[in-house]
Design an enzyme around this catalytic site. Sequence first.
Site, mmCIF file in Angstrom:
data_model
loop_
_atom_site.group_PDB
_atom_site.id
_atom_site.type_symbol
_atom_site.label_atom_id
_atom_site.label_comp_id
_atom_site.label_asym_id
_atom_site.label_seq_id
_atom_site.Cartn_x
_atom_site.Cartn_y
_atom_site.Cartn_z
ATOM 1 C CG PHE A 44 -46.689 -7.091 -45.845
ATOM 2 C CD1 PHE A 44 -46.972 -6.592 -47.104
ATOM 3 C CD2 PHE A 44 -47.586 -8.003 -45.277
ATOM 4 C CE1 PHE A 44 -48.117 -6.990 -47.794
ATOM 5 C CE2 PHE A 44 -48.739 -8.409 -45.957
ATOM 6 C CZ PHE A 44 -48.995 -7.894 -47.224
ATOM 7 C CD GLU A 45 -48.226 -5.432 -38.462
ATOM 8 O OE1 GLU A 45 -48.749 -4.302 -38.338
ATOM 9 O OE2 GLU A 45 -47.849 -6.112 -37.508
ATOM 10 C CB ILE A 46 -53.076 -7.009 -44.750
ATOM 11 C CG1 ILE A 46 -52.240 -6.429 -45.908
ATOM 12 C CG2 ILE A 46 -54.560 -6.729 -44.971
ATOM 13 C CD1 ILE A 46 -52.599 -6.985 -47.274
ATOM 14 C CG HIS A 84 -48.099 -6.130 -33.963
ATOM 15 N ND1 HIS A 84 -48.200 -5.373 -35.103
ATOM 16 C CD2 HIS A 84 -48.460 -5.320 -32.939
ATOM 17 C CE1 HIS A 84 -48.600 -4.147 -34.773
ATOM 18 N NE2 HIS A 84 -48.756 -4.096 -33.476
#
Length: 377
Positions: free
Chosen positions: A277-279, A314
């Site tokens: 999950f990444e925004i 990241h």
Amino acid sequence: MMTPMRYIVLVLVIILSLHYIMSFSHEEYGKATSLDRIKQSWSGPNPPYKGGIPDEYYKPSAPVDLPDRKANATFVMLVRNSDLTGILGSMKQIEDRFNRKFQYPYVFLNEEPFTDEFKKHITSLTDAPVEFGLIPNEDWVQPPHIDEERATKARQEMVDQGVIYGGAYRNMCRFNSGLFFKQELLQKYKYYWRVEPDIKIFCDVDYDPFLVMQDQDKVYGFTISLYEYPATIPTLWDTTRKFIKENPGLMAPDNAMGFISDDGGETYNRCHFWSNFEIGSLDFWRGEGYTKYFDYLDKEGGFYYERWGDAPVHSIGAALFANKSQIHFFNDIGYRHEPFQHCPQGDVHAAGRCWCNPSENFDYEWYSCLNRYDQMF
Ligand SMILES: Nc1nc2c(ncn2[C@@H]2O[C@H](COP(=O)(O)OP(=O)(O)OP(=O)(O)O)[C@@H](O)[C@H]2O)c(=O)[nH]1
Ligand SMILES: *[C@@H]1O[C@H](CO)[C@@H](O)[C@H](O)[C@H]1NC(C)=O
Ligand SMILES: *[C@@H]1O[C@H](CO)[C@@H](O)[C@H](O)[C@H]1NC(C)=O
Ligand SMILES: [Mg+2]
């Protein structure tokens, strides 16, 4: 002489041929065949569903009242053709809980061309624009500077230690770390929401998370954080420290070193945001700090000589080159990727109409890093 069996086969062939010819030459006949009905159900834009029940029983959906303002953003899914069922499940939930009202576009990426079947199923789930991209070979395969003999040996050593995942997984980790945001189809966007197959979205997302990112100058959003397996990253932190020393001035003044190190940067505590999950901000990854950092890591070769994951890479990148206030915990987005989930607690749970069990929540389990994130503020 014709045997009875051959006669039967001949008659069958004639019937089937006639059926085939008629299905193309006679429109009404074609509509009656099941093949044609399937074909029609796949051609978008999607008409309202009518299942042969009298009209009076239907309640047509109200037309979507699109928001006045949208962010410059897209969903991103890196998947194989074989991931179709899993990604349909994820996408259906994204649509129902959020995107039906916001209509953000989707970008699908794959190192092999997506099949027509894949595209038809995917586009039938949404009225938003969908694009399918083919990843250039050089962005996917092991780069030429990697010593294959050393890489093979490293893979074998990890298998012997019981650390799974082979070559393709390494390509995926490298791609997700430093190459996805360089893809052609993503150039026109500033923010992305990464979605994987087989996830669950538990709550309604009634606001626009992309606008929150944009308006509040956030660069990275997460729902779950945890510790990395040490066997996959033996030299990642040493390499990072070397990079910092050689590139002073790139780190953000009010960075999130406190999240990834308990001793001011001496050692890595292995905390990372769970990147399935990444925004996040594509422009942040494209910026000077992260670009130089990824290139440095890539040259060092740890994506292949070890098994550096996109999650720690990241996370370290976000922690070093962004201010800590730019990293956002999306507490109100209930989320599960096996085997962990974030289930909102208290008022947030009811407000979001969440369907997860609040007692099943990873936030402050012993293997979670959320407390370290909290402690920075
Ligand atoms: N196109 C493509 N996508 C891949 C490949 N391997 C993984 N992916 C995608 O990359 C993402 C991460 O892969 P996963 O296999 O889910 O890796 P993971 O989340 O670490 O492991 P799981 O616990 O098995 O989910 C997912 O969106 C996958 O669909 C591949 O070889 N080709
Ligand atoms: C969206 O963002 C990209 C990347 O920063 C930029 O190139 C593009 O011009 C932006 N589009 C709009 C409509 O602002
Ligand atoms: C972090 O905040 C400082 C001011 O405290 C600002 O000068 C800097 O540009 C910010 N960094 C980023 C990456 O936005
Ligand atoms: Mg996964």
